[in-house]
Motif scaffolding. Structure first.
Motif, PDB file in Angstrom:
ATOM      1  N   LEU A 184       0.746   8.293  -0.038  1.00 52.26           N
ATOM      2  CA  LEU A 184       1.011   7.355   1.542  1.00 52.26           C
ATOM      3  C   LEU A 184       0.373   8.083   2.699  1.00 52.26           C
ATOM      4  O   LEU A 184      -0.582   7.858   3.556  1.00 52.26           O
ATOM      5  N   PRO A 227       5.076   8.411  -3.305  1.00 52.74           N
ATOM      6  CA  PRO A 227       5.169   8.396  -2.045  1.00 52.74           C
ATOM      7  C   PRO A 227       3.933   9.401  -1.443  1.00 52.74           C
ATOM      8  O   PRO A 227       3.635   9.304  -0.423  1.00 52.74           O
ATOM      9  N   GLU A 247       0.606   3.720   5.114  1.00 52.93           N
ATOM     10  CA  GLU A 247       2.784   3.100   4.827  1.00 52.93           C
ATOM     11  C   GLU A 247       2.241   1.990   3.838  1.00 52.93           C
ATOM     12  O   GLU A 247       2.489   1.075   3.399  1.00 52.93           O
TER      13      GLU A 247
END
Length: 312
Positions: free
Chosen positions: A116, A112, A121
């Motif tokens: 990201l 993440p 997202e």
């Protein structure tokens, strides 16, 4: 390239902070264990649940990506295991531990915060599928193959632990909400966002604390070199091959898969080997060596994948 270094190095610096805190005995190892448990049981599930629920299932889940990524993962696992057994004359359990070291990336903790910012997202979907591949399937396979021959109940225990795994449960719950297009109520969404925002720093600091307990000498570095090559070179190349030329997926999925495959080895591989008392020393060396190399190798990989015109 400098832009990707400036993006990635602060993230690896938090890992280094946790490492230094434990090595210099500023905090007890049990403190980082507690931080890691918080990240795994609360912060990371909150973040994944929120991100998965915000997307349609058709956008976050691509069956061909899952099949291609899992195929690359299993090829690396079994090829490394076979090499360790045939060439290095390791026993089955040791070979499985080294194979897990080459196939289990730190996609939960590092995925993440690294992906990201690069992919947005939408990157939560590939991260979730990589977690399902490397955590659920490789842990089950590795546990069965590392366990002593004839030991009963191993698979049942592993399946039970996976059924109650908070990260996998959050992925499943978020996927259901996304498929049904059920919005999370405002207060709950803010709660999940607030809690999930702590996932990156806490998980990375705990990872560094775990690495601070591991050691690496020249002998173990040489022993870990083949699995390190499999993790940081062969795995990303296979992910590119299966997702791109073989399956012809959109470049977003190819980028995601290669970057996830280029993550360093997860400490879960070491914990698994330690639990079954086989190959723990070699696996710990793979974890430490891949993390050190990935601090520079991952930004280079991301830069290559996002240069103008790399897609098909």
């Amino acid at each position: 390239m400098l832009g990707f270094l400036s993006l990635c190095l602060p993230i690896f610096a938090v890992v280094g902070l946790g490492w230094a805190a434990v090595r210099r005995r500023m905090i007890a190892p049990t403190v980082t264990d507690g931080i890691g448990l918080f990240a795994f049981h609360f912060a990371l599930p909150a973040m994944l649940l929120r991100l998965m629920a915000a997307q349609r299932l058709s956008e976050s889940f691509e069956p061909r990506f899952f099949a291609g990524y899992l195929s690359a993962c299993l090829v690396v696992f079994f090829a490394t295991m076979a090499g360790a057994m045939l060439l290095a004359r390791r026993r089955r359990g040791q070979g499985a531990a080294i194979g897990a070291g080459a196939a289990m990336g730190n996609v939960g903790y590092l995925g993440p915060p690294l992906l990201l910012p690069i992919l947005g997202e939408r990157g939560a979907g590939p991260v979730a599928m990589a977690i399902m591949s490397e955590v659920a399937i490789v842990i089950a396979l590795g546990s069965v193959l590392m366990a002593p021959m004839g030991e009963r109940g191993v698979l049942a225990r592993v399946l039970r632990s996976l059924l109650f795994n908070p990260v996998l449960l959050s992925i499943g719950g978020g996927a259901v909400l996304g498929a049904l297009q059920v919005p999370i109520p405002g207060p709950a969404e803010r709660f999940l966002a607030f809690l999930g925002a702590s996932a990156g720093p806490t998980a990375l600091f705990a990872l560094g604390g775990t690495l601070g307990r591991l050691s690496l000498d020249r002998r173990m570095a040489l022993a870990a070199s083949a699995a390190t090559f499999g993790k940081l070179v062969a795995y990303p190349l296979l992910a590119w091959l299966f997702l791109g030329p073989v399956l012809g997926l959109e470049w977003f999925w190819v980028q995601s898969g290669v970057m996830l495959a280029a993550m360093p080895t997860a400490t879960n591989a070491y914990v698994l080997a330690q639990r079954f008392h086989t190959g723990a020393e070699e696996t710990s060396a793979v974890v430490l060596l891949t993390t050190l190399i990935a601090a520079v190798a991952f930004p280079a990989t991301a830069w290559l994948l996002t240069r103008p015109g790399p897609g098909p």
